[in-house]
Design an enzyme around this catalytic site. Structure first.
Site, PDB file in Angstrom:
ATOM      1  N   HIS A 193       0.831  -1.211   0.000  1.00  0.00           N
ATOM      2  CA  HIS A 193       0.000   0.000   0.000  1.00  0.00           C
ATOM      3  C   HIS A 193       0.862   1.255   0.000  1.00  0.00           C
ATOM      4  O   HIS A 193       0.669   2.162  -0.820  1.00  0.00           O
ATOM      5  CB  HIS A 193      -0.911  -0.025   1.237  1.00  0.00           C
ATOM      6  CG  HIS A 193      -1.709   1.214   1.466  1.00  0.00           C
ATOM      7  ND1 HIS A 193      -3.059   1.300   1.176  1.00  0.00           N
ATOM      8  CD2 HIS A 193      -1.365   2.427   1.980  1.00  0.00           C
ATOM      9  CE1 HIS A 193      -3.493   2.515   1.497  1.00  0.00           C
ATOM     10  NE2 HIS A 193      -2.485   3.215   1.995  1.00  0.00           N
ATOM     11  N   GLU A 194       1.830   1.308   0.934  1.00  0.00           N
ATOM     12  CA  GLU A 194       2.670   2.500   1.019  1.00  0.00           C
ATOM     13  C   GLU A 194       3.541   2.664  -0.224  1.00  0.00           C
ATOM     14  O   GLU A 194       3.743   3.772  -0.720  1.00  0.00           O
ATOM     15  CB  GLU A 194       3.536   2.453   2.279  1.00  0.00           C
ATOM     16  CG  GLU A 194       2.757   2.381   3.589  1.00  0.00           C
ATOM     17  CD  GLU A 194       1.730   3.503   3.751  1.00  0.00           C
ATOM     18  OE1 GLU A 194       1.837   4.546   3.088  1.00  0.00           O
ATOM     19  OE2 GLU A 194       0.795   3.309   4.551  1.00  0.00           O
ATOM     20  N   HIS A 197       1.604   4.142  -3.045  1.00  0.00           N
ATOM     21  CA  HIS A 197       1.350   5.587  -2.911  1.00  0.00           C
ATOM     22  C   HIS A 197       2.337   6.408  -3.745  1.00  0.00           C
ATOM     23  O   HIS A 197       2.049   7.546  -4.113  1.00  0.00           O
ATOM     24  CB  HIS A 197       1.453   6.015  -1.451  1.00  0.00           C
ATOM     25  CG  HIS A 197       0.131   6.008  -0.742  1.00  0.00           C
ATOM     26  ND1 HIS A 197      -1.017   6.567  -1.274  1.00  0.00           N
ATOM     27  CD2 HIS A 197      -0.218   5.504   0.479  1.00  0.00           C
ATOM     28  CE1 HIS A 197      -2.018   6.419  -0.421  1.00  0.00           C
ATOM     29  NE2 HIS A 197      -1.559   5.779   0.644  1.00  0.00           N
ATOM     30  N   GLU A 253      -6.054   6.552  -1.887  1.00  0.00           N
ATOM     31  CA  GLU A 253      -6.005   5.422  -0.952  1.00  0.00           C
ATOM     32  C   GLU A 253      -6.538   4.148  -1.599  1.00  0.00           C
ATOM     33  O   GLU A 253      -6.049   3.046  -1.319  1.00  0.00           O
ATOM     34  CB  GLU A 253      -6.789   5.750   0.321  1.00  0.00           C
ATOM     35  CG  GLU A 253      -6.229   6.919   1.121  1.00  0.00           C
ATOM     36  CD  GLU A 253      -4.811   6.650   1.626  1.00  0.00           C
ATOM     37  OE1 GLU A 253      -4.428   5.469   1.783  1.00  0.00           O
ATOM     38  OE2 GLU A 253      -4.080   7.626   1.869  1.00  0.00           O
ATOM     39  N   ASP A 257      -4.600   0.690  -1.906  1.00  0.00           N
ATOM     40  CA  ASP A 257      -5.143  -0.574  -1.409  1.00  0.00           C
ATOM     41  C   ASP A 257      -5.091  -1.660  -2.479  1.00  0.00           C
ATOM     42  O   ASP A 257      -4.673  -2.796  -2.219  1.00  0.00           O
ATOM     43  CB  ASP A 257      -6.589  -0.390  -0.942  1.00  0.00           C
ATOM     44  CG  ASP A 257      -6.701   0.261   0.426  1.00  0.00           C
ATOM     45  OD1 ASP A 257      -5.690   0.312   1.151  1.00  0.00           O
ATOM     46  OD2 ASP A 257      -7.806   0.717   0.776  1.00  0.00           O
ATOM     47  N   HIS A 318      -9.465   7.765   3.234  1.00  0.00           N
ATOM     48  CA  HIS A 318      -9.609   6.324   3.070  1.00  0.00           C
ATOM     49  C   HIS A 318     -11.092   5.968   2.963  1.00  0.00           C
ATOM     50  O   HIS A 318     -11.938   6.626   3.565  1.00  0.00           O
ATOM     51  CB  HIS A 318      -9.035   5.568   4.268  1.00  0.00           C
ATOM     52  CG  HIS A 318      -7.616   5.901   4.593  1.00  0.00           C
ATOM     53  ND1 HIS A 318      -7.267   6.991   5.354  1.00  0.00           N
ATOM     54  CD2 HIS A 318      -6.459   5.283   4.263  1.00  0.00           C
ATOM     55  CE1 HIS A 318      -5.948   7.030   5.476  1.00  0.00           C
ATOM     56  NE2 HIS A 318      -5.429   6.005   4.820  1.00  0.00           N
ATOM     57  N   ARG A 324     -12.815  -0.994   1.973  1.00  0.00           N
ATOM     58  CA  ARG A 324     -11.389  -1.213   1.713  1.00  0.00           C
ATOM     59  C   ARG A 324     -11.162  -2.697   1.444  1.00  0.00           C
ATOM     60  O   ARG A 324     -10.238  -3.071   0.698  1.00  0.00           O
ATOM     61  CB  ARG A 324     -10.542  -0.751   2.905  1.00  0.00           C
ATOM     62  CG  ARG A 324     -10.594   0.744   3.150  1.00  0.00           C
ATOM     63  CD  ARG A 324      -9.580   1.190   4.182  1.00  0.00           C
ATOM     64  NE  ARG A 324      -8.218   1.179   3.619  1.00  0.00           N
ATOM     65  CZ  ARG A 324      -7.178   1.751   4.205  1.00  0.00           C
ATOM     66  NH1 ARG A 324      -7.336   2.371   5.371  1.00  0.00           N
ATOM     67  NH2 ARG A 324      -5.991   1.709   3.653  1.00  0.00           N
TER      68      ARG A 324
END
Length: 356
Positions: A193-194, A197, A253, A257, A318, A324
């Site tokens: 996820h990070e 980004h 976000e 995800d 988010h 999610r």
């Protein structure tokens, strides 16, 4: 630009007194508190294992780039270079484990027993002096914006760095004793996820050195925008308590995800290929591939009041926890395959949204 965090933690003035005290102590003395936390809960090999997982997730993301049909080859090459250049900070900054260096950091901050208000004021003064002292100095590459006990993670596009504090390297995201399927489905997705980004609707505008400049070919920029329409519409069609979500507001976000789940699953499959299949957990009746997705879903088990849910829809970048999970796995071909979802079932729509 504010770093992209993995989750949004809500607090309020009605929190128990102990939570307020812990939160304020972490805000003021988080790295000193972090040293105690790390020594008590975070074995050294957990840091090494997590760093190895980050490398595996990064490999998976980069390997998938070759299959991204909408991006031109020159931009793909630059994207791989940016992924390679992401600076990883895992667990805690090294200085907190050295008592001399740690004492030096807080040398000018005096804490007085039983005088809460005075301590808060002294911390504000101390913090202001530290901030002013950093002006016109070269930025510190290893400076953390989260304390080690924090249950969160973030990506900072201006430094092209990814930070995973020791606080999130715990259950339900990760445990050294768990099957790899659960760890890749939990903390592995956080890592993915990070990393993703760096290539979402905002992060993609920064190059590998954290500079805000156009480094994509125009054709790929337009193709990216076209691809994102799918997710904007998908999440915009969800609603909670009859209130529709804003797919544009949560786009970054949602991209992270979806990209994170895909990279983490690919990394897990590659781990199995290299190390062999794990034994399945008894009594569950699940394959390890299914366990991966269950591990991802369970970290989002939560309960919110209608008022809190409304606040989240309005302010949180988010999507609500339920979506999610649902939104991400319904875009996963692998999920549908391993759970035997029928064609056009709610969790296996014919048209799936995919970027990375």
């Amino acid at each position: 630009m504010k770093p992209h965090g993995y989750m949004f933690i809500l607090g309020n003035s009605c929190s128990p007194r102990w939570k307020l005290c812990v939160s304020d102590t972490d805000s003021a003395l988080g790295f000193a508190l972090g040293a105690m936390f790390v020594k008590d809960t975070f074995p050294e090999d957990s840091k090494t294992i997590a760093e190895d997982m980050v490398a595996e997730i990064k490999w998976a993301f980069e390997d998938s780039l070759k299959d991204v049909s909408w991006m031109d080859s020159e931009t793909k090459k630059a994207a791989k270079e940016k992924a390679d250049a992401i600076y990883n900070m895992v667990g805690y900054p090294e200085f907190i484990m050295n008592s001399t260096k740690l004492d030096k950091v807080f040398n000018d901050f005096e804490v007085v027993n039983e005088l809460y208000f005075q301590n808060v004021m002294q911390y504000y003064n101390f913090s202001a002096r530290v901030t002013a002292d950093q002006l016109r100095k070269t930025p510190n590459r290893n400076q953390w914006s989260m304390t080690p006990p924090t249950v969160n993670a973030y990506y900072n596009p201006t430094k092209n760095e990814m930070v995973l504090p020791a606080g999130i390297l715990q259950a339900p995201f990760y445990s050294r004793s768990w099957p790899k399927a659960l760890n890749f489905g939990g903390i592995g997705v956080v890592m993915g996820h990070e990393l993703t980004h760096a290539f979402d609707d905002q992060g993609r505008e920064y190059d590998k050195d954290g500079n805000l400049r156009p480094w994509w070919k125009n054709s790929s920029v337009e193709a990216f925008k076209t691809q994102t329409h799918c997710m904007v519409e998908q999440y915009g069609n969800y609603s909670i308590n009859k209130e529709p979500l804003n797919g544009r507001h949560t786009l970054g976000e949602n991209i992270a995800d979806n990209g994170g789940l895909k990279a983490a699953y690919k990394a897990y499959v590659n781990w199995v290929k290299k190390n062999g299949e794990e034994a399945t957990l008894p009594a569950l009746g699940m394959t390890n591939d299914q366990l991966f997705f269950v591990g991802f879903a369970q970290v989002w088990c939560s309960v919110r009041t209608p008022e809190s849910s409304h606040e989240g829809v309005i302010t949180d970048p988010h999507s609500p926890s339920r979506f999610r999970v649902i939104g991400t796995i319904s875009n996963s071909q692998e999920f549908s395959k391993h759970f035997g979802c029928k064609a056009d079932a709610p969790m296996n729509p014919k048209h799936k949204c995919e970027l990375w």
